[in-house]
Design a protein around this motif. Structure first.
Motif, PDB file in Angstrom:
ATOM      1  N   LEU A 100     105.038 107.443  93.640  1.00 58.10           N
ATOM      2  CA  LEU A 100     105.921 108.542  93.278  1.00 58.10           C
ATOM      3  C   LEU A 100     106.452 109.250  94.512  1.00 58.10           C
ATOM      4  CD1 LEU A 100     103.884 110.010  90.296  1.00 58.10           C
ATOM      5  CD2 LEU A 100     105.944 108.621  90.185  1.00 58.10           C
ATOM      6  N   GLY A 101     105.568 109.401  95.510  1.00 61.11           N
ATOM      7  CA  GLY A 101     106.003 110.081  96.724  1.00 61.11           C
ATOM      8  C   GLY A 101     107.092 109.317  97.440  1.00 61.11           C
ATOM      9  N   ALA A 102     106.970 108.001  97.456  1.00 65.18           N
ATOM     10  CA  ALA A 102     107.989 107.196  98.126  1.00 65.18           C
ATOM     11  C   ALA A 102     109.333 107.323  97.426  1.00 65.18           C
ATOM     12  CB  ALA A 102     107.543 105.728  98.154  1.00 65.18           C
ATOM     13  N   CYS A 103     109.318 107.372  96.096  1.00 65.12           N
ATOM     14  CA  CYS A 103     110.582 107.507  95.361  1.00 65.12           C
ATOM     15  C   CYS A 103     111.252 108.837  95.655  1.00 65.12           C
ATOM     16  CB  CYS A 103     110.316 107.381  93.859  1.00 65.12           C
ATOM     17  SG  CYS A 103     109.817 105.721  93.355  1.00 65.12           S
ATOM     18  N   GLU A 104     110.458 109.925  95.647  1.00 64.86           N
ATOM     19  CA  GLU A 104     111.024 111.232  95.921  1.00 64.86           C
ATOM     20  C   GLU A 104     111.588 111.296  97.329  1.00 64.86           C
ATOM     21  OE1 GLU A 104     107.866 113.922  95.226  1.00 64.86           O
ATOM     22  OE2 GLU A 104     107.810 113.580  93.062  1.00 64.86           O
ATOM     23  N   MET A 105     110.837 110.720  98.270  1.00 66.91           N
ATOM     24  CA  MET A 105     111.237 110.797  99.662  1.00 66.91           C
ATOM     25  C   MET A 105     112.545 110.076  99.933  1.00 66.91           C
ATOM     26  SD  MET A 105     111.310 108.621 102.369  1.00 66.91           S
ATOM     27  CE  MET A 105     110.168 107.424 101.744  1.00 66.91           C
ATOM     28  N   LEU A 106     112.764 108.957  99.250  1.00 67.13           N
ATOM     29  CA  LEU A 106     113.942 108.154  99.520  1.00 67.13           C
ATOM     30  C   LEU A 106     115.246 108.836  99.071  1.00 67.13           C
ATOM     31  CD1 LEU A 106     112.623 104.595  98.655  1.00 67.13           C
ATOM     32  CD2 LEU A 106     113.215 105.484 100.916  1.00 67.13           C
TER      33      LEU A 106
ATOM     34  N   GLY B 105      97.470 109.425 106.337  1.00 68.18           N
ATOM     35  CA  GLY B 105      97.047 108.128 105.833  1.00 68.18           C
ATOM     36  C   GLY B 105      97.945 107.559 104.759  1.00 68.18           C
ATOM     37  N   GLN B 106      99.125 108.155 104.566  1.00 64.29           N
ATOM     38  CA  GLN B 106     100.074 107.681 103.552  1.00 64.29           C
ATOM     39  C   GLN B 106     101.054 106.709 104.214  1.00 64.29           C
ATOM     40  OE1 GLN B 106     101.530 111.549 102.407  1.00 64.29           O
ATOM     41  NE2 GLN B 106     100.039 111.743 100.752  1.00 64.29           N
ATOM     42  N   TYR B 107     100.558 105.525 104.509  1.00 59.03           N
ATOM     43  CA  TYR B 107     101.294 104.610 105.371  1.00 59.03           C
ATOM     44  C   TYR B 107     102.557 104.056 104.726  1.00 59.03           C
ATOM     45  CZ  TYR B 107      96.909 104.929 107.904  1.00 59.03           C
ATOM     46  OH  TYR B 107      95.808 105.412 108.550  1.00 59.03           O
ATOM     47  N   ARG B 108     102.548 103.848 103.423  1.00 62.69           N
ATOM     48  CA  ARG B 108     103.753 103.342 102.770  1.00 62.69           C
ATOM     49  C   ARG B 108     104.850 104.404 102.745  1.00 62.69           C
ATOM     50  NH1 ARG B 108     103.066  98.434 100.746  1.00 62.69           N
ATOM     51  NH2 ARG B 108     100.926  97.692 100.481  1.00 62.69           N
ATOM     52  N   ILE B 109     104.445 105.645 102.526  1.00 61.24           N
ATOM     53  CA  ILE B 109     105.425 106.723 102.568  1.00 61.24           C
ATOM     54  C   ILE B 109     105.956 106.874 103.986  1.00 61.24           C
ATOM     55  CG2 ILE B 109     105.747 109.207 102.282  1.00 61.24           C
ATOM     56  CD1 ILE B 109     103.768 109.112  99.987  1.00 61.24           C
ATOM     57  N   ALA B 110     105.065 106.807 104.958  1.00 65.04           N
ATOM     58  CA  ALA B 110     105.495 106.888 106.358  1.00 65.04           C
ATOM     59  C   ALA B 110     106.484 105.776 106.685  1.00 65.04           C
ATOM     60  CB  ALA B 110     104.286 106.807 107.283  1.00 65.04           C
ATOM     61  N   ASN B 111     106.229 104.584 106.161  1.00 66.77           N
ATOM     62  CA  ASN B 111     107.110 103.445 106.421  1.00 66.77           C
ATOM     63  C   ASN B 111     108.490 103.673 105.818  1.00 66.77           C
ATOM     64  OD1 ASN B 111     107.741 100.862 107.410  1.00 66.77           O
ATOM     65  ND2 ASN B 111     107.190  99.908 105.463  1.00 66.77           N
ATOM     66  N   ALA B 112     108.526 104.242 104.606  1.00 72.36           N
ATOM     67  CA  ALA B 112     109.818 104.521 103.976  1.00 72.36           C
ATOM     68  C   ALA B 112     110.595 105.581 104.759  1.00 72.36           C
ATOM     69  CB  ALA B 112     109.596 104.974 102.533  1.00 72.36           C
ATOM     70  N   HIS B 113     109.913 106.640 105.201  1.00 68.94           N
ATOM     71  CA  HIS B 113     110.561 107.651 106.041  1.00 68.94           C
ATOM     72  C   HIS B 113     111.101 107.024 107.320  1.00 68.94           C
ATOM     73  CE1 HIS B 113     109.838 111.345 103.887  1.00 68.94           C
ATOM     74  NE2 HIS B 113     108.531 111.173 103.854  1.00 68.94           N
TER      75      HIS B 113
ATOM     76  N   ALA C 187      97.015 101.032 102.122  1.00 73.49           N
ATOM     77  CA  ALA C 187      97.897  99.926 102.499  1.00 73.49           C
ATOM     78  C   ALA C 187      97.136  98.623 102.700  1.00 73.49           C
ATOM     79  CB  ALA C 187      98.672 100.269 103.774  1.00 73.49           C
ATOM     80  N   ASN C 188      95.836  98.684 102.794  1.00 73.18           N
ATOM     81  CA  ASN C 188      95.015  97.485 102.961  1.00 73.18           C
ATOM     82  C   ASN C 188      94.746  96.892 101.585  1.00 73.18           C
ATOM     83  OD1 ASN C 188      92.920  95.602 103.359  1.00 73.18           O
ATOM     84  ND2 ASN C 188      92.065  96.759 105.052  1.00 73.18           N
ATOM     85  N   PRO C 189      95.175  95.654 101.331  1.00 73.39           N
ATOM     86  CA  PRO C 189      95.036  95.096  99.969  1.00 73.39           C
ATOM     87  C   PRO C 189      93.633  94.632  99.621  1.00 73.39           C
ATOM     88  CG  PRO C 189      96.016  93.468 101.420  1.00 73.39           C
ATOM     89  CD  PRO C 189      95.905  94.740 102.230  1.00 73.39           C
ATOM     90  N   LEU C 190      92.785  94.438 100.627  1.00 71.42           N
ATOM     91  CA  LEU C 190      91.482  93.838 100.369  1.00 71.42           C
ATOM     92  C   LEU C 190      90.558  94.683  99.500  1.00 71.42           C
ATOM     93  CD1 LEU C 190      89.475  91.560 100.824  1.00 71.42           C
ATOM     94  CD2 LEU C 190      88.858  92.608 103.014  1.00 71.42           C
ATOM     95  N   PRO C 191      90.414  95.995  99.751  1.00 72.34           N
ATOM     96  CA  PRO C 191      89.446  96.753  98.949  1.00 72.34           C
ATOM     97  C   PRO C 191      89.673  96.675  97.445  1.00 72.34           C
ATOM     98  CG  PRO C 191      90.054  98.011 100.891  1.00 72.34           C
ATOM     99  CD  PRO C 191      90.956  96.814 100.856  1.00 72.34           C
ATOM    100  N   LEU C 192      90.914  96.884  96.986  1.00 75.74           N
ATOM    101  CA  LEU C 192      91.144  96.850  95.544  1.00 75.74           C
ATOM    102  C   LEU C 192      90.972  95.446  94.968  1.00 75.74           C
ATOM    103  CD1 LEU C 192      94.095  99.277  94.740  1.00 75.74           C
ATOM    104  CD2 LEU C 192      91.637  99.635  94.515  1.00 75.74           C
TER     105      LEU C 192
END
Length: 345
Positions: free
Chosen positions: A21-27, A43-51, A230-235
């Motif tokens: 949701l944060g990434a959508c708002e930010m864009l 630690g919000q790496y995907r949001i940081a990447n979009a910014h 952002a690390n896919p392994l844990p989930l």
């Protein structure tokens, strides 16, 4: 394998949803370097990447932006983009030991651990930092150079005995070598000295699995996901552990969230295949299995999963071939030998 859920699972879902949701708002607005840096620090790496992508699209690529891009790509495990950012940073902006560590890290992520090992071969061990030694040991582990790894690890831990990263690396290597009791003390040291580091939590999860404490492993992997979503392994590990425990519905909920952010991750697709087979959708299980096959084709457990999927689809000949292949790779297992006898008859 790995795991999720318990009271901690709801936190993982909330974090994942907040990212989306944060990434959508930010864009929808114009981003700044400060926006990207704040998201990165949180630690919000995907949001940081979009910014950051928004900033770069406008040509605002000064040294601060490139440095943040480098750090972010290393966090996201994108060696190619990390290297591109590094190459655009002049020596005066990033040089010396810091540049060397970034280069070593990016090369490993690019699949070139040999280059990293060769980089450090030219340097005196006594002059290496903790980060240097982490990169060197990681490279040696990737190369399968167990003797060199053990010798270098002994030296590294004599200099940095409380490093959660080095202790986690030592434990992981020992688990890989089938020496779990030796690994335990290093796993414990990693967790004590770095409870908020992904590496310590991942290796704590492995320790819990070896001890048969699957619910405890889920807690550690859930915490790892909270530290770095952002690390896919844990989930993926969380979902797999839920399936191991027979918690099919819980696994499905975790996989729904995980696929939103990590759908192309092969190990996640392995768990999707297991889940779809468990709920009786063998066609979907095969489709997910096919996405992971290139990476795991020679893994005995994956071969067994392939056999079970084909058996569920009524393809007895293919199932039999896979069961026989499993036996060749892993040895005779009574339950599998019974299934082979049934199919042969």
């Amino acid at each position: 394998m790995e795991k999720l859920r318990s009271p901690l699972l709801s936190g993982a879902f909330a974090a994942a949803l907040a990212v989306s949701l944060g990434a959508c708002e930010m864009l929808s607005t114009s981003s700044t370097y400060e926006d990207a840096q704040r998201a990165f620090d949180a630690g919000q790496y995907r949001i940081a990447n979009a910014h950051l992508a928004d900033v770069l699209s406008r040509g605002d690529a000064d040294e601060r932006v490139r440095r943040l891009q480098l750090e972010l790509m290393l966090k996201l495990g994108d060696g190619n983009r990390a290297m591109a950012a590094l190459n655009q940073l002049p020596e005066e902006a990033l040089g010396g030991a810091e540049r060397r560590v970034a280069l070593a890290h990016a090369q490993i992520l690019q699949g070139n651990p040999r280059r990293t090992a060769e980089l450090y071969d030219r340097l005196a061990p006594e002059g290496l930092s903790e980060q240097d030694l982490r990169m060197l040991l990681w490279a040696l582990a990737e190369l399968g150079e167990d003797t060199a790894f053990e010798a270098r690890m002994g030296f590294a831990l004599s200099r940095f005995p409380d490093s959660p990263y080095l202790n986690a690396l030592a434990a992981d290597q020992l688990y890989d070598l089938g020496r779990p009791r030796e690994a335990d003390s290093f796993a414990q040291a990693a967790l004590v000295n770095g409870p908020d580091t992904v590496e310590a939590r991942l290796v704590a999860g492995r320790r819990a699995i070896f001890d048969g404490q699957l619910e405890k492993a889920i807690e550690h992997y859930t915490k790892a996901n909270e530290i770095n979503p952002a690390n896919p392994l844990p989930l993926a590990n969380v979902a797999g552990l839920h399936l191991d425990l027979g918690q099919v519905e819980e696994a499905g909920r975790v996989l729904t969230i995980a696929q939103q952010n990590h759908g192309g991750y092969p190990f996640l697709q392995w768990q999707v295949a297991r889940h779809r087979l468990a709920v009786g959708d063998a066609q979907a299980a095969r489709a997910a299995k096919d996405q992971a096959e290139r990476q795991f084709a020679d893994n005995p457990e994956f071969i067994l999963l392939s056999a079970e999927i084909e058996a569920a689809l009524g393809n007895n000949r293919l199932a039999l071939d896979n069961y026989r292949r499993f036996v060749r790779e892993a040895g005779e297992v009574p339950e599998i030998m019974r299934k082979i006898a049934e199919l042969e008859s």
